[in-house]
Design a protein around this motif. Sequence first.
Motif, short mmCIF file in Angstrom:
data_model
loop_
_atom_site.label_atom_id
_atom_site.label_comp_id
_atom_site.label_asym_id
_atom_site.label_seq_id
_atom_site.Cartn_x
_atom_site.Cartn_y
_atom_site.Cartn_z
N MET A 1 4.17 -4.16 -3.03
CA MET A 1 4.22 -3.90 -4.48
C MET A 1 4.49 -2.43 -4.74
SD MET A 1 0.62 -3.08 -5.86
CE MET A 1 -0.88 -3.52 -5.19
N ARG A 2 5.12 -2.15 -5.88
CA ARG A 2 5.49 -0.77 -6.18
C ARG A 2 4.53 -0.08 -7.13
NH1 ARG A 2 8.47 -2.46 -2.44
NH2 ARG A 2 10.71 -2.03 -2.41
N THR A 3 3.89 -0.87 -8.00
CA THR A 3 2.95 -0.27 -8.95
C THR A 3 2.14 -1.39 -9.59
OG1 THR A 3 2.76 1.31 -10.79
CG2 THR A 3 4.50 -0.34 -10.97
N LEU A 4 1.16 -1.02 -10.41
CA LEU A 4 0.49 -1.97 -11.28
C LEU A 4 1.12 -1.77 -12.66
CD1 LEU A 4 -3.24 -1.63 -10.17
CD2 LEU A 4 -1.68 -3.53 -9.72
N TYR A 5 1.48 -2.85 -13.29
CA TYR A 5 2.22 -2.77 -14.55
C TYR A 5 1.51 -1.86 -15.54
CZ TYR A 5 4.80 -4.07 -18.68
OH TYR A 5 5.57 -4.04 -19.81
N ASN A 6 2.24 -0.86 -16.01
CA ASN A 6 1.72 0.08 -17.00
C ASN A 6 0.48 0.85 -16.56
OD1 ASN A 6 3.31 0.39 -19.16
ND2 ASN A 6 2.41 -1.28 -20.37
N ASN A 7 0.22 0.89 -15.27
CA ASN A 7 -1.02 1.55 -14.84
C ASN A 7 -0.89 2.10 -13.41
OD1 ASN A 7 -3.61 2.47 -14.83
ND2 ASN A 7 -4.52 0.52 -15.52
N HIS A 8 0.01 3.08 -13.27
CA HIS A 8 0.23 3.64 -11.95
C HIS A 8 -1.01 4.37 -11.42
CE1 HIS A 8 3.03 4.25 -8.68
NE2 HIS A 8 2.65 5.52 -8.59
N ASP A 9 -1.81 4.91 -12.33
CA ASP A 9 -3.05 5.60 -11.91
C ASP A 9 -3.99 4.63 -11.20
OD1 ASP A 9 -2.19 7.91 -12.97
OD2 ASP A 9 -3.46 7.84 -14.78
N ARG A 10 -4.12 3.45 -11.79
CA ARG A 10 -5.01 2.46 -11.17
C ARG A 10 -4.46 2.02 -9.82
NH1 ARG A 10 -7.11 -3.35 -13.61
NH2 ARG A 10 -8.78 -3.64 -12.11
N TYR A 11 -3.13 1.93 -9.72
CA TYR A 11 -2.47 1.59 -8.45
C TYR A 11 -2.87 2.61 -7.39
CZ TYR A 11 1.70 1.18 -5.35
OH TYR A 11 2.57 1.04 -4.29
N GLU A 12 -2.74 3.88 -7.76
CA GLU A 12 -3.04 4.93 -6.78
C GLU A 12 -4.52 4.95 -6.42
OE1 GLU A 12 -1.42 8.40 -8.74
OE2 GLU A 12 0.48 8.16 -7.64
N SER A 13 -5.37 4.77 -7.43
CA SER A 13 -6.81 4.87 -7.12
C SER A 13 -7.32 3.64 -6.38
CB SER A 13 -7.63 5.15 -8.38
OG SER A 13 -7.51 4.08 -9.27
N THR A 14 -6.77 2.47 -6.69
CA THR A 14 -7.26 1.25 -6.02
C THR A 14 -6.83 1.18 -4.56
OG1 THR A 14 -7.03 0.08 -8.12
CG2 THR A 14 -7.37 -1.28 -6.17
N TYR A 15 -5.58 1.52 -4.31
CA TYR A 15 -5.03 1.23 -2.99
C TYR A 15 -4.82 2.46 -2.10
CZ TYR A 15 -4.04 -3.15 -5.39
OH TYR A 15 -4.16 -4.31 -6.10
N PHE A 16 -4.78 3.64 -2.70
CA PHE A 16 -4.37 4.80 -1.90
C PHE A 16 -5.35 5.97 -1.90
CE2 PHE A 16 -0.48 2.47 -2.87
CZ PHE A 16 0.12 2.40 -1.62
N SER A 17 -6.48 5.82 -2.62
CA SER A 17 -7.34 6.99 -2.72
C SER A 17 -8.46 7.00 -1.68
CB SER A 17 -7.92 7.11 -4.14
OG SER A 17 -8.85 6.07 -4.34
N LYS A 18 -8.93 5.82 -1.26
CA LYS A 18 -10.06 5.80 -0.33
C LYS A 18 -9.69 6.48 0.98
CE LYS A 18 -13.54 2.72 1.71
NZ LYS A 18 -14.82 3.23 1.21
#
Length: 668
Positions: free
Chosen positions: A494-511
């Motif tokens: 997946m490339r992003t969460l619709y209308n919510n790239h911040d949540r995409y980054e924090s959910t999958y890439f921040s830990k």
Amino acid sequence: MPSEKSIYAPDKTLFKNAYVSSFADYKEQYNKSIDNPEEFWGEITKQFHWETPIKYDNFFRYNFDIRKGPIYTKWFDGATTNICYNVLDRNVRNGHGDQIAYYWVGNHPDDYSRLTYKRLLEEVCKFANVLKSKGVKKGDRVAVYMPMILEAVIALLACTRIGAVHSLVFAGFSADSFSERIIDCGAKVLITADGVWRGEKFLQLKSICDQAMEKCSKHGHNVDCCVVVQHLCRVTSPNRMQEHKKVYMKDGRDIWWQEAVADASTSCYPEWVQAEDPLFMLYTSGSTGKPKGVLHTTGGYMIYAATTFKYVFDYKPNDIYWCTADIGWITGHTYVVYGPLANAATSILYEGTPFYPNNDRFWEIVEKYKVTQFYTAPTAIRALMKFEDDLVKRHNLSSLRVLGSVGEPINPEAWMWYYKLVGGEKCSIVDTFWQTETGGHVLTPLPGAVPMKPGAAATPFFGVQPVLLDESGKEIQGEGEGYLVFSRPWPGIMRTLYNNHDRYESTYFSKFPGYYCTGDGARRDADGYLWVTGRVDDMLNVSGHLMSTAEVESILTEHRGVAEAAVVAKPHPVKGECLYCFITTTDQVKFDAKLLQELKHHVRERIGPFAQPDVVQNAPALPKTRSGKIMRRILRKVAVNDRNVGDVSTLADSSVVEQLFGGRPENA
Ligand code: WT7
């Protein structure tokens, strides 16, 4: 039962012509996919049509490291294509026009039909023209709420033909859930059917859509057009007592599919879109209440769906493939629609349940259509293995070669039953680990190449680089258990969460900066095999439906009688996991049968029937730390009645534990 050491080699005669026929061959191709992705994927992309060709100096780019800037993945950027053209027109051009794309098998055994590639293309063009006439343009989102009928496939492909983005919602979600998703994606057009029979259960899809559209209006979002397939009049009802349900059609908004396509043209020029233009979105549960609109794009998803389908199911011309998953889930998207069609496959599209009219319906269909690849979920296998073996044995299942499993870890008992009874000890089982987010399989044995271990998703697919991390983010080498993450993108991620790239980054890439985090744990054994152990976050997997404890908790606390709620997963023999809810009532309300019914009903209403809690326990108090954090670890122990609760010294009030064990309901 098989031990961890048990290992089953692929059948030599069945797989001598497999695309990948030895472990060494798998290794070689895997290494190439990692060391030279341009060459590996480049050869595959040549089999597809690109209106603007791929530039090899811009083959793929990504950033997975949040510390270096925004997260992104781009494959074949700058190239243009159309997935509908690739899965239909291209196949017709290559001589597959008269081949069956789908055998449709109805809920009732008297109902069946078929559709060739040529007819499918015509039907798709017709409906694409209808969508255009309703003002749907490139990039617009279209909401789809459909049963397992041919029009569902046609609707999706019609969207992609004109560059619209489909957003399917599983037709088992409630009107509440559906409306929330329509509003989130801003869909102006909705596609549904009047209703459907699933076993002996009748679902009034259109009236659920009516309620959903009404809820949307209340939030200021109006659906302009709702297209309704007339389906009920053409199927055999399992229940002769059925009253003829009248479907409400709102003037100026609702139209019948059949009337709309009647004089639509059978040709529609495809809209060429960028490889990185959105293809579809699909909601999945997140660890907060709000669902996440997972967004997939066109070029990479197409190539990945096509490639995983071909290799994981070892699909060969004339095979008959059947995936039982509903089209409303990612498995339906990738392995009922796009993967099979991209390979010019012949598939079965089944409307009903495994249990109607009898508990051998699956095996009856496998026998009748001589199915070669069969793909289902562990929860279905566990439900079916409860019946007598004869239900399987009375059918000739010798056409089968590959058996697939998806949705949760498959327990070795279920694996053995599937292998022995269904597969006759000669089929390969592909235990495919993946997620809505990954677009396609990421861990799985290849059926002709990788020896199987019951319960292990085994090996990474081409282009996938799995890593196990410990709590501190350090890579675990060799044997060990940790967080399952991926260190680079494959084309289908997946490339992003619709209308919510911040949540995409924090959910999958921040830990763990630098990695895509799956949220699952996994173990690597001495042979290097990967075993997915389950979620590491507060997610539950009920019959393969993922939901979060937070989501259910917030819905429970909407009830005026609930002061506080805590939900944990409890192991369940068929569903895998079920919901065990602890409820602290408000002072005014008594915990009684009435409240219990209301709560169960409320969860069904707000999420869907599959989310109904199995156990609701009265909890006058919850086990909390001094800082007020609920200790779920303890609740999980109460759910399974295991008194080994471990250290309770951090609890504010340790007497709560005894009270909870004493208060377990009879059905727990
Ligand atoms: C979660 C994804 C994509 C398939 C349908 C579910 C669990 C899925 C396996 C497997 C162990 C599995 C994971 C994953 N899961 N397949 N073969 N072995 N676990 O899609 O709703 O996005 O759920 O399902 O926990 O994260 P989903």
